[in-house]
Scaffold this active site. Sequence first.
Site, PDB file in Angstrom:
ATOM      1  N   ASP A  76       0.820  -1.211   0.000  1.00  0.00           N
ATOM      2  CA  ASP A  76       0.000   0.000   0.000  1.00  0.00           C
ATOM      3  C   ASP A  76       0.857   1.265   0.000  1.00  0.00           C
ATOM      4  OD1 ASP A  76      -2.619  -0.559  -0.346  1.00  0.00           O
ATOM      5  OD2 ASP A  76      -3.267  -0.123   1.684  1.00  0.00           O
ATOM      6  N   ASP A  78      -8.132  -6.157  13.404  1.00  0.00           N
ATOM      7  CA  ASP A  78      -7.860  -7.489  13.932  1.00  0.00           C
ATOM      8  C   ASP A  78      -8.797  -7.831  15.092  1.00  0.00           C
ATOM      9  OD1 ASP A  78      -6.810  -5.517  15.501  1.00  0.00           O
ATOM     10  OD2 ASP A  78      -4.769  -6.301  15.524  1.00  0.00           O
TER      11      ASP A  78
END
Length: 697
Positions: free
Chosen positions: A277, A430
């Site tokens: 990214d 997460d």
Amino acid sequence: MAPSFNWWGRESHQSTPLIIRMENPNYSMVELEGPNDEDFISPTGKRSSGKTGRGKNAKQLTWVMLLKAHKAAGCLTSIGSAAFGLAAAVRRRFASGRMDSETANEVEENPTVKGRFYSCIKLFLVLSVVMLAFEITAYLKGWHFAGPQSQLPRIFSSPLEIWGLFNSLYSSWVLLRVEYLAPILQFLSDACTILFLIQSADRLVLCLGCFWIRWKKIKPVPKQTVEDLEAGGAEFFPMVLVQIPMCNEKEVYQQSIAACCSLDWPGSNLLIQVLDDSDDPTTQMLIKEEVLKWQHNGAHIVYRHRVIRDGYKAGNLKSAMNCSYVKDYEFVAIFDADFQPSSDFLKKTIPHFKDNEEVGLVQARWSFVNRDENLLTRLQNVNLSFHFAVEQQVNGIFINFFGFNGTAGVWRIKALEDAGGWMERTTVEDMDIAVRAHLHGWKFIFLNDVECQCELPESYEAYRKQQYRWHSGPMHLFRLCLPDIIRSKISIWKKANLVFLFFLLRKLILPFYSFTLFCIILPMTMFVPEAELPIWVVCYIPATMSFLNILPAPKSFPFIVPYLLFENTMSVTKFTAMISGLFQLGSSYEWVVTKKSGRSSEGDLVSLLDKEPMHHRGASAPDLDAIEKEASLNQQLQESQKKHNRIYRKELALALLLLTASARSLLSAQGIHFYFLLFQGASFLVVGLDLIGEQVN
């Protein structure tokens, strides 16, 4: 008056004189030669019998005193030089440093929250300085109040004692704190103490659970071992997808890609996705070249780069899971850019899924290649060792649920899809996916004996931003998933564990009472002595909790006091982050990539070098263009990594507040309160001047 004895010597052999000094106007100073001398001392100081040796003993006493004076002078000299060195370091920090809000293109806390929070701290500081001035003046006049309210009427016993403007103001201040401030402060103190005791009880239960696990030697055992997989041939190895999300991390991309390409797993059943990214073209080119190099070496690896970079890491993972070929894979292993899994990582984790269809996640613990780099990394190692060895292991064994750590874990792809996949609604994607999977009935396994090496932040700036994201995200997530928890079909016990233990107690109450109790209420009780904070709250219980926290890292016992002080210092950042996430302020959805230094253990480098193919090691001729390009890139990298000193205003303001309160505590001779405030204020001062962590050029 009975005589008082000051012993300058001690009883020994006959040849060693014993000197006794008697301090009393009715007795003169005499020396006794030895234990066998028959001496009688009269009230007038005359000596009836004994040997003579006054001159010899006087010389010995003189030499002893000279030696002690020499040692004291040397000690004072070393203390003076250390003080001058510290003052010089502080001057250099102020000369070359910059405030924490002066860095361009870096995400900090929400300006509105940051400004109001800093203004409140400055208000407390100004009030404390004014109150200290009042108290010092009253102390010099003999109006010193350090006791309970029963001592207060003494100041009003005689109207003649109240005269002048200062006396009237001080009398009004005493009445104000007795009637109005003390009850409020005492109520807050008692409330925070109750929260403190509840959180301490939770820590104690976790430690007892960890002790029980070690005593009984409880650990997850797979139904199918690695030997069974190897005996069954390649067709018994499931299809595994390995994902390496990264963003502008030039320092660590090579070692993470090399470690994942060295995993011991059949190449036909393994695919590695490098999810880049990065918005820096140079970084993109370097990572792409590294992927091409491993492709030429035979690794099954692909490079992916998103054009629209929305959703941070969650958006990156979601985009990768939408690839058409992902449907051919059963499991996905995720490693952040600074993680270096061992070659047998998949062989230690994948067998736990076999014949256990309820397991959706297998999480390994972290180990750190730079845990002894400086004081900051040592303190982080203490905190994270407790998190993995105690919190994660106990929750994994007894509850089958814990927060996914975002890396060094293997997911069953079916569990990810059943939970709704990755969502970009929070910065703790997460934890988000773990909570949603738990609500759908999936179980988790934590492997404390399987480690994955990574890197700790070495600068306070990087650690501070990491902790801000780790504490703002859970509160943001709590607001989002609370309705789902209430409507879910899991048991009441699991709902209570999620709401009260997982979110409220460990994510909200801990930073709240740490900051409020030790950074605000404790110093304020020095100026409002009618509101008391017991010694066991200030000293005994925090020391016990620090002792329990440091048990999983026994080599860090010398740092138990710095650990306690530093955790209270970090409560400022954690409290601000918690408030930002709880009320969904602008900074609760901002992601800052933690800076890496690219450190690797020597053993890892040797093992990777041994596994590298022979045709890649050697070359027929040096590539001058590549060498020149690499040198240019390294120079650009060094220029971009130029460090600056930081000066953190909130920490400095709290340091002055605590040191001011310690001065007030010294006047009232409150003992342990003074030492705690003094050392805690010094800790805030060290952190506020950025004197902890990596050395800054």
